[in-house]
Each structure stands twice: as structure tokens, then as C-alpha cells.
Write a protein that holds these residues in place. Structure first.
Motif, short mmCIF file in Angstrom:
data_model
loop_
_atom_site.label_atom_id
_atom_site.label_comp_id
_atom_site.label_asym_id
_atom_site.label_seq_id
_atom_site.Cartn_x
_atom_site.Cartn_y
_atom_site.Cartn_z
N HIS A 129 -9.65 -11.21 5.87
CA HIS A 129 -11.15 -10.97 5.63
C HIS A 129 -11.50 -9.45 5.88
CE1 HIS A 129 -12.39 -10.47 10.03
NE2 HIS A 129 -10.98 -10.66 10.06
N ARG A 179 -10.66 -8.65 2.44
CA ARG A 179 -11.49 -9.64 1.28
C ARG A 179 -13.11 -9.48 1.43
NH1 ARG A 179 -9.72 -14.72 -0.80
NH2 ARG A 179 -11.43 -16.12 -1.13
N ASP A 180 -13.46 -9.48 2.65
CA ASP A 180 -15.11 -9.41 2.76
C ASP A 180 -15.79 -7.90 2.87
OD1 ASP A 180 -14.92 -12.17 2.58
OD2 ASP A 180 -14.88 -12.46 4.91
N HIS A 181 -14.68 -7.27 2.79
CA HIS A 181 -15.32 -5.73 3.05
C HIS A 181 -14.35 -4.84 2.20
CE1 HIS A 181 -17.94 -7.27 6.29
NE2 HIS A 181 -16.86 -7.53 6.68
N GLY A 225 -17.93 -8.04 -0.87
CA GLY A 225 -17.09 -9.02 -0.51
C GLY A 225 -16.43 -9.65 -1.72
N ARG A 234 -14.08 -8.07 -9.32
CA ARG A 234 -13.12 -9.05 -8.85
C ARG A 234 -13.85 -10.34 -9.74
NH1 ARG A 234 -13.03 -9.33 -2.30
NH2 ARG A 234 -12.94 -6.90 -1.76
#
Lengths: 256, 273
Positions: free
Chosen positions: A155, A158-160, B13, B19
Motif C-alpha cells: 500500500h 499502491r495507494d500513494h 492511488g 494506471r
């Protein structure tokens, strides 16, 4: 036993995309990658997917199946419910190239940031001698197939997205641990303290040991318990333990 | 399942630019929230119970059993335990429950424990809520800054946890007496205390910091065979650190409850011999 499964596969590229639904016949003993190949052969010849060995050893076919980072070739259809659609997306921590193929060059950039094994002085090729008990910790980490599922699920990146510049990710912090535990690595003699760089350069402090890297590892490497936490403890020796620090400064703590 | 074409993502994110433009924040179909719910329930139940018992300041000694919440006694306002670890380090100015002076150490040990960190980061702070489930926070610095950088103090709490486990072991020995103080007797409570201290030791010794201290910090195991064996032993326990964390947490609460029930007269301790 055969049955018709519903597959929902994300199709698109960096400009956008959508889920496409397919119905495909599943045979006993098949894995998800078999079905993706059947889709390519019968319904979606332009579906992009990266794969190679089909044996869980090359680390190419990483994707997300029903929201979980997995290897397509190591996910048996028998572990998925035949009544539910199988949802496949590319890795969601990295830029997408097309369909299920992502650009994983972030990982190669991080790999290059870690100084490699530093050979000991006075020993030539063929002269290295190591005891088994000294290398078996590092050998576990050498099982890594670089599928980057751990990097994808972590994370911290992935989240930042903004953390990608300061955090190497579990795979490469494990590489630092591997080298720091290597019995012949001469980093210290060369003036390189891998514990210091783990924290200051590779961002070990960002890891909050929530173990997702360990959960997704297809090689069952205990990344968190055997690499990241021991590395955190080594950093604590260096930075957060005044007695250990003092002992090593005044020579009371012999090298081991 | 949304199947309409989605443009390039512009968020943060998993919706960061470049992405895959998947509209859903996460696509997991399993009950990923169940372990977190169990963690929250278990920890809140223990926190609620232990807070009540720690502030109660009564029913913690049912001769010969002393509750693990109240041992050692560091204040002057404890009920005297015959032969017990009563050290009035804090004198008589301490008016609150003596348990508060003791519990802060195991609390710190468990709060900084690598397993509990995982558990509460996931369950209470949603960082992350589960693997591949996005966290709700817009910013993340992990354990790089105050206060979370203090998690690195775990080994100091380990150093303190060892003498605490020794004291609880001593309390178990005291439990093998009868109410008159004669040795060689045991009640059900003696074995309750014994089981608890076994779990406390197993949890303490399975600690990641312990694993590092006994041998993990070495580069060459071959030059330190004894420490290598110790490291292997702790490693085998360490595999079960989560199980030991929960079972020792439950056992310490249940042991205290047992002492409370006997002390308050709600339950008579069966004498075995």
C-alpha cells in the motif's frame, strides 16, 4: 468436468478502457492462464497478456484476479467459484501498457539503486567458501522470481504514487537484507553501511509491516518476518540503540 | 460491474494517471473485512475488561493466587501478598490502583510488537484495511516520523518484559501453596496461573526483537553455534507469534478473571492436592 465460466477482463491502455465479458469453457485441472489463452485463441485474438513459463517460475503473468494480486498460471480455476464471474485486471500499482500488460520499469529503477554484492578483498573467483548455516537466510530470498506481486500489493506505493521516489518496496528491501546477511559481502569494508542506506535511501521506515507482501508471494518467502523485520531490527541497532551504537564505536562489540 | 469505457484516471492511488482506468477502488469478492472485525472485537473486549480491572484496585489477591495485572506491586497501597513481589518503589503518595504502574510495561510491549502493529494498523487505522484494498488516507509516511518512529523502541519493552515474566513465574510457584501458606499443594488456580505463564513466556520469547538479539543480528552463524541454535529455537516460536499473541492475551485476561471470581467469593477454587 467442464463448465462455462464468465470472464470479465479489463481491456484498454493508458488512455482508458473498460471491462469486456466473455463466456469460456473451463476444463478440469486448468488455471486462469489457460482460459486467457483460450480467449485469445477463440474470441479475443488481440488480448495482450505477458506470460512465459506457465510454471510459476518466470514471474511474467502477474495480474489481479477478483481483486487479488496473483500469478495467472498459478491460480487454479478449482479455487474460484464457478457461479461467480472471474474478474481480471492488470496490476494496479503500475502504469498500464495494454490490457493485462503493465510497465514494471519502476522495479528495475529501484533494483539499480541498490549497490550489488561487494566482493571481499583478497579472494578471487572460485575461492569463496561459505558455511551452509551462514547462507541459508539469503537463500530463502534468492527464491524470488521477481513477479512484483509484493511491489504491486504494498500500500505504500499502491495507494500513494508520491512514495515511489522514496520507497524501494518489499522486493528490494529484501535484497538489501539479503546482502546485509551475506557472509562474504564486504560493504562495511568499502564504507557502505547497508543498514543506514536501507533506512535513509530505500525507505525502510515507510514499511508498516502489514504483511501483504508475504500474503501474495507465490514463492512463500516470509518477506516480512525474515527480511523486513530483521532489517528493521538491524537499523534499530544502528540508529535507535545507544548502547549498541556506543559499543561498536569503542570496539567493545566485535565484528561477526 | 461497470463495463462502459472509462477515460484516463486523474485521481490518486489506484486511480493515479497512467494506471488502468478501473472505476472500482477494489475488486475483492471475499470477506476481507472479517479478520479486521475480529481484531477490533478482540482488542476492544480486552481493553474494556482490563481497564475496568486495572482501575478497580480490588479482588486481585485470592490466597495464594495473585492476578497478573497486579504483580509485581510497586506501590504501598497493595494488599500484602504472602512472599509476593511487593516492592514499594513508589511509596504511599500513589493513590491510584497499583495495577496502573505495572500494566504500562506489558502494554508498551504489545503496542510496539510487530504482530500487534500489523493488527491495529489494519483494523483500527485502515492502513491498509486489507491487501489490495485502498486505504482512505491521502498521505502516508509510515514509521518514518514521530510518533510512529517510536515503534523502534520495541526491544526496550522486550528487555522489561523478561523480568516481568520471571516475576509471574515466581507467582506461579507461590500458587502451589494452600491458603495457610504451606507448600506442596495445588488448586485449579495453580494450573490456571501455570498455563498463563507458559503462554506469556512463549509469546515473549517468540518476539522478533528477541530473535534478533539472540542471534539474528549476526552475519556468521557458523562462528556462534549456540546462538545459532537459540535463533533457530526462537524462529520456530516466532512462526506462531500471532497465535501466541492472542492466546497469551486471552490467558492473562482469563487468569485475572479467575482470581477475581475466587477473591470475590463467586467461585470456590477446587483444591486438587
Amino acid at each position: 468436468m467442464t463448465y462455462q465460466a464468465e470472464f470479465r477482463v479489463w481491456r484498454g491502455d493508458s488512455t482508458g478502457g473498460s471491462f469486456e465479458s466473455y463466456r469460456v469453457e473451463v476444463h478440469e485441472g486448468e488455471v486462469v492462464l489457460d482460459l486467457v489463452h483460450r480467449l485469445q485463441a477463440t474470441q479475443a485474438p488481440d488480448l495482450a497478456v505477458r506470460w512465459n513459463c506457465k510454471a510459476g517460475k518466470c514471474g511474467s503473468c502477474s495480474a489481479e484476479i477478483n481483486g487479488r494480486p496473483r500469478l495467472l498460471c498459478m491460480t487454479r480455476m478449482s479455487t474460484l467459484s464457478p457461479d461467480e464471474p472471474v474478474v481480471i485486471t492488470p496490476l494496479r500499482a503500475f502504469p498500464v501498457l495494454r490490457d493485462l500488460v503493465t510497465d514494471v520499469s519502476f522495479n528495475y529503477a529501484k533494483a539499480r539503486e541498490i549497490p550489488g554484492f561487494i566482493p571481499p578483498a583478497g579472494l578471487g573467483p572460485g575461492e569463496y567458501r561459505m558455511q551452509q548455516e551462514d547462507v541459508e537466510r539469503s537463500q530463502e530470498f534468492r527464491k524470488c522470481i521477481e513477479c512484483f506481486l509484493c511491489q504491486d500489493t504494498c500500500h505504500v506505493v499502491r495507494d500513494h504514487e508520491e512514495n515511489k521516489s522514496v520507497f524501494a518496496g518489499p522486493r528490494f528491501l529484501m535484497r538489501v537484507a539479503e546482502l546485509d546477511m551475506h557472509p562474504l559481502d564486504a560493504a562495511a569494508e568499502a564504507g557502505l553501511d547497508r543498514r543506514a542506506t536501507a533506512q535513509d535511501v530505500h525507505g525502510l521506515g515507510y514499511c508498516n509491516i502489514t504483511k501483504c507482501c508475504t500474503e501474495v508471494c507465490p514463492e512463500q518467502i516470509r518477506i516480512t518476518d525474515n527480511a523486513l523485520i530483521p532489517l528493521k531490527e538491524r537499523v534499530a541497532d544502528l540508529k535507535y540503540h545507544p548502547l549498541v551504537w556506543l559499543g561498536s564505536r569503542i570496539g567493545l562489540r566485535r565484528k561477526d | 460491474m461497470v463495463s462502459t469505457e472509462t477515460g484516463p484516471p486523474t485521481g490518486t492511488g489506484v486511480h493515479s494517471p497512467g494506471r488502468a482506468a478501473v472505476p472500482q477502488r477494489q475488486l475483492r469478492t471475499d470477506r476481507w473485512w472479517l479478520p479486521q472485525l475480529a481484531t477490533v472485537t478482540g482488542l476492544l473486549a480486552f481493553i474494556g475488561y482490563s481497564t475496568w480491572r486495572a482501575f478497580e484496585g480490588a479482588h486481585y489477591y485470592a490466597p495464594p493466587y495473585v492476578s497478573p495485572f497486579y504483580s509485581p506491586c510497586l506501590a504501598a497501597n497493595c494488599v500484602p501478598v504472602r512472599g509476593g513481589a511487593d516492592w514499594t518503589l513508589f511509596g504511599d503518595w500513589w493513590r491510584l490502583s497499583p495495577a496502573l504502574l505495572v500494566l504500562i510495561f506489558p502494554l508498551g510491549f504489545r503496542l510496539t510488537c510487530y504482530y500487534y502493529r500489523k493488527a491495529y494498523y489494519r483494523a483500527f487505522w485502515s492502513s491498509p484495511p486489507a491487501c489490495a484494498v485502498p486505504e482512505p488516507h491521502t498521505r502516508y509516511t509510515g514509521e518514518t516520523r514521530f510518533p510512529l518512529i517510536l515503534q523502534n523502541l520495541h526491544r526496550y519493552f522486550f528487555y522489561v518484559a523478561v523480568p516481568f515474566a520471571m516475576i509471574l513465574t515466581y507467582d506461579v510457584a507461590l500458587g502451589f501453596r494452600n491458603t495457610g501458606g504451606e507448600w506442596g499443594h495445588a488448586g485449579l488456580g495453580s494450573f490456571v496461573l501455570l498455563g498463563n505463564v507458559a503462554l506469556i513466556w512463549a509469546y515473549t520469547l517468540s518476539c522478533h526483537s528477541c530473535r534478533h538479539i539472540v542471534g539474528g543480528r549476526l552475519k556468521h552463524f557458523s562462528g556462534h553455534p549456540v546462538r545459532h541454535r537459540l535463533w533457530q529455537f526462537v524462529g520456530r516460536l516466532n512462526v506462531r507469534h500471532m497465535l501466541l499473541a492472542w492466546s497469551s492475551l486471552a490467558s492473562v485476561g482469563l487468569t485475572d478473571l479467575y482470581v477475581y471470581l475466587v477473591s470475590s467469593g463467586a467461585f470456590g477454587d477446587p483444591q486438587l492436592f
